[in-house]
Design a protein around this motif. Structure first.
Motif, mmCIF file in Angstrom:
data_model
loop_
_atom_site.group_PDB
_atom_site.id
_atom_site.type_symbol
_atom_site.label_atom_id
_atom_site.label_comp_id
_atom_site.label_asym_id
_atom_site.label_seq_id
_atom_site.Cartn_x
_atom_site.Cartn_y
_atom_site.Cartn_z
ATOM 1 N N CYS A 1 1.164 -1.447 -0.272
ATOM 2 C CA CYS A 1 -0.314 -0.080 0.016
ATOM 3 C C CYS A 1 0.572 1.297 -0.550
ATOM 4 C CB CYS A 1 -0.973 0.179 1.424
ATOM 5 S SG CYS A 1 -2.538 -1.323 1.645
ATOM 6 N N ASP A 2 1.957 1.496 0.004
ATOM 7 C CA ASP A 2 2.773 1.653 0.617
ATOM 8 C C ASP A 2 2.938 3.074 1.208
ATOM 9 O OD1 ASP A 2 5.203 1.377 -1.042
ATOM 10 O OD2 ASP A 2 3.408 1.442 -2.610
ATOM 11 N N GLY A 3 1.802 3.312 2.327
ATOM 12 C CA GLY A 3 1.402 3.885 3.480
ATOM 13 C C GLY A 3 0.018 4.035 3.195
ATOM 14 N N CYS B 1 -2.306 -0.621 5.775
ATOM 15 C CA CYS B 1 -2.802 0.219 4.490
ATOM 16 C C CYS B 1 -3.559 1.160 4.939
ATOM 17 C CB CYS B 1 -4.172 -0.462 3.837
ATOM 18 S SG CYS B 1 -3.055 -1.916 2.958
ATOM 19 N N GLY B 2 -4.218 2.583 4.679
ATOM 20 C CA GLY B 2 -4.907 3.414 4.822
ATOM 21 C C GLY B 2 -6.047 2.672 4.692
ATOM 22 N N THR B 3 -7.264 2.363 3.137
ATOM 23 C CA THR B 3 -8.202 2.098 3.011
ATOM 24 C C THR B 3 -7.676 0.783 1.824
ATOM 25 O OG1 THR B 3 -9.781 3.773 3.195
ATOM 26 C CG2 THR B 3 -10.755 2.116 1.457
ATOM 27 N N ASP C 1 -1.777 -4.225 9.202
ATOM 28 C CA ASP C 1 -2.743 -3.558 9.964
ATOM 29 C C ASP C 1 -3.600 -2.639 8.604
ATOM 30 O OD1 ASP C 1 -2.399 -3.894 12.255
ATOM 31 O OD2 ASP C 1 -0.716 -2.646 12.202
ATOM 32 N N VAL C 2 -4.492 -2.237 8.929
ATOM 33 C CA VAL C 2 -5.826 -1.849 7.727
ATOM 34 C C VAL C 2 -7.107 -0.633 8.519
ATOM 35 C CG1 VAL C 2 -7.621 -1.768 5.867
ATOM 36 C CG2 VAL C 2 -5.660 -3.760 6.375
ATOM 37 N N GLU C 3 -7.019 0.697 7.943
ATOM 38 C CA GLU C 3 -7.611 1.364 8.792
ATOM 39 C C GLU C 3 -9.235 1.311 7.906
ATOM 40 O OE1 GLU C 3 -8.592 4.428 11.027
ATOM 41 O OE2 GLU C 3 -6.547 3.684 11.163
ATOM 42 N N ARG C 4 -8.895 1.262 7.271
ATOM 43 C CA ARG C 4 -10.795 0.146 6.748
ATOM 44 C C ARG C 4 -10.349 -0.058 5.548
ATOM 45 N NH1 ARG C 4 -13.618 2.863 2.245
ATOM 46 N NH2 ARG C 4 -16.105 2.162 2.573
ATOM 47 N N LEU C 5 -11.425 -1.481 5.580
ATOM 48 C CA LEU C 5 -11.531 -2.533 4.902
ATOM 49 C C LEU C 5 -12.700 -2.350 4.062
ATOM 50 C CD1 LEU C 5 -10.754 -4.937 2.782
ATOM 51 C CD2 LEU C 5 -11.765 -5.862 5.479
#
Length: 193
Positions: free
Chosen positions: A75-77, A95-97, A111-115
């Motif tokens: 995701c490169d952040g 990932c952010g999303t 770790d994912v903020e939103r899936l």
């Protein structure tokens, strides 16, 4: 040749509360805990889960999905979208999303903020996630840590901590995603590694 005999004992609850049919230490009627049944814990948040590990079902977890992976993405952040159908990918960083639009995709992520899942028959395992949006049917999501907010707009979905969600097998006649490397690539962001 030997034969083994089986016997069955039928015990019927007595709705009138008599003590007929009870044996040493048993009580008729009374509260459920006195009969060996534990009362439900109403404080636990509801989870839509399918199956349990002790039932012998294949469970949705990192090792099961990761062993099928044919691609590694990052995701490169930022954000990542997995668009192709029937792919098996490992996302190697946070990932952010993370959006999954490819039907039958298998995804393992950190770790994912939103899936967000909008395709059917998707299986996802994440290390942790803050929120999950399901807008498709037959989606299974498991997380290793945390207690995300889940919005389920689909049918036949299951989600919860790792160890509580069955992997679920494809319907007869539907190819098992991730087993055919020629099925296509994944993602519109990140790089293959």
């Amino acid at each position: 040749m030997t034969l083994a005999a089986c016997s069955v004992e039928v015990v019927q609850d007595d709705p009138e509360g008599s003590d007929a049919g009870t044996s040493d230490g048993d009580t008729a009627g009374g509260d459920p805990t006195s009969q060996g049944i534990e009362a439900a814990d109403d404080t636990a948040p509801p989870r839509r889960t399918v199956g349990r590990d002790d039932a012998g079902a294949a469970m949705l977890d990192r090792a099961t999905l990761g062993s099928r992976a044919t691609q590694h993405l990052t995701c490169d952040g930022g954000d990542l979208r997995v668009e192709n159908a029937a792919v098996a990918v490992v996302v190697g960083d946070a990932c952010g999303t993370l959006t999954v639009d490819g039907a039958g995709a298998l995804v393992v992520a950190g770790d994912v903020e939103r899936l967000a899942v909008s395709a059917s028959s998707v299986r996802v395992v994440v290390a942790s996630v803050s929120s999950v949006d399901l807008d498709a049917a037959d989606v299974r999501v498991a997380w290793e840590d945390g207690d995300p907010a889940v919005r389920d707009g689909g049918a036949g979905n299951a989600y919860g901590p790792v160890g509580t969600v069955e992997l679920g097998l494809p319907e007869p006649g539907v190819p098992d995603p991730g087993t055919d490397p020629a099925a296509g690539g994944a993602g519109t962001a990140g790089s293959d590694r």
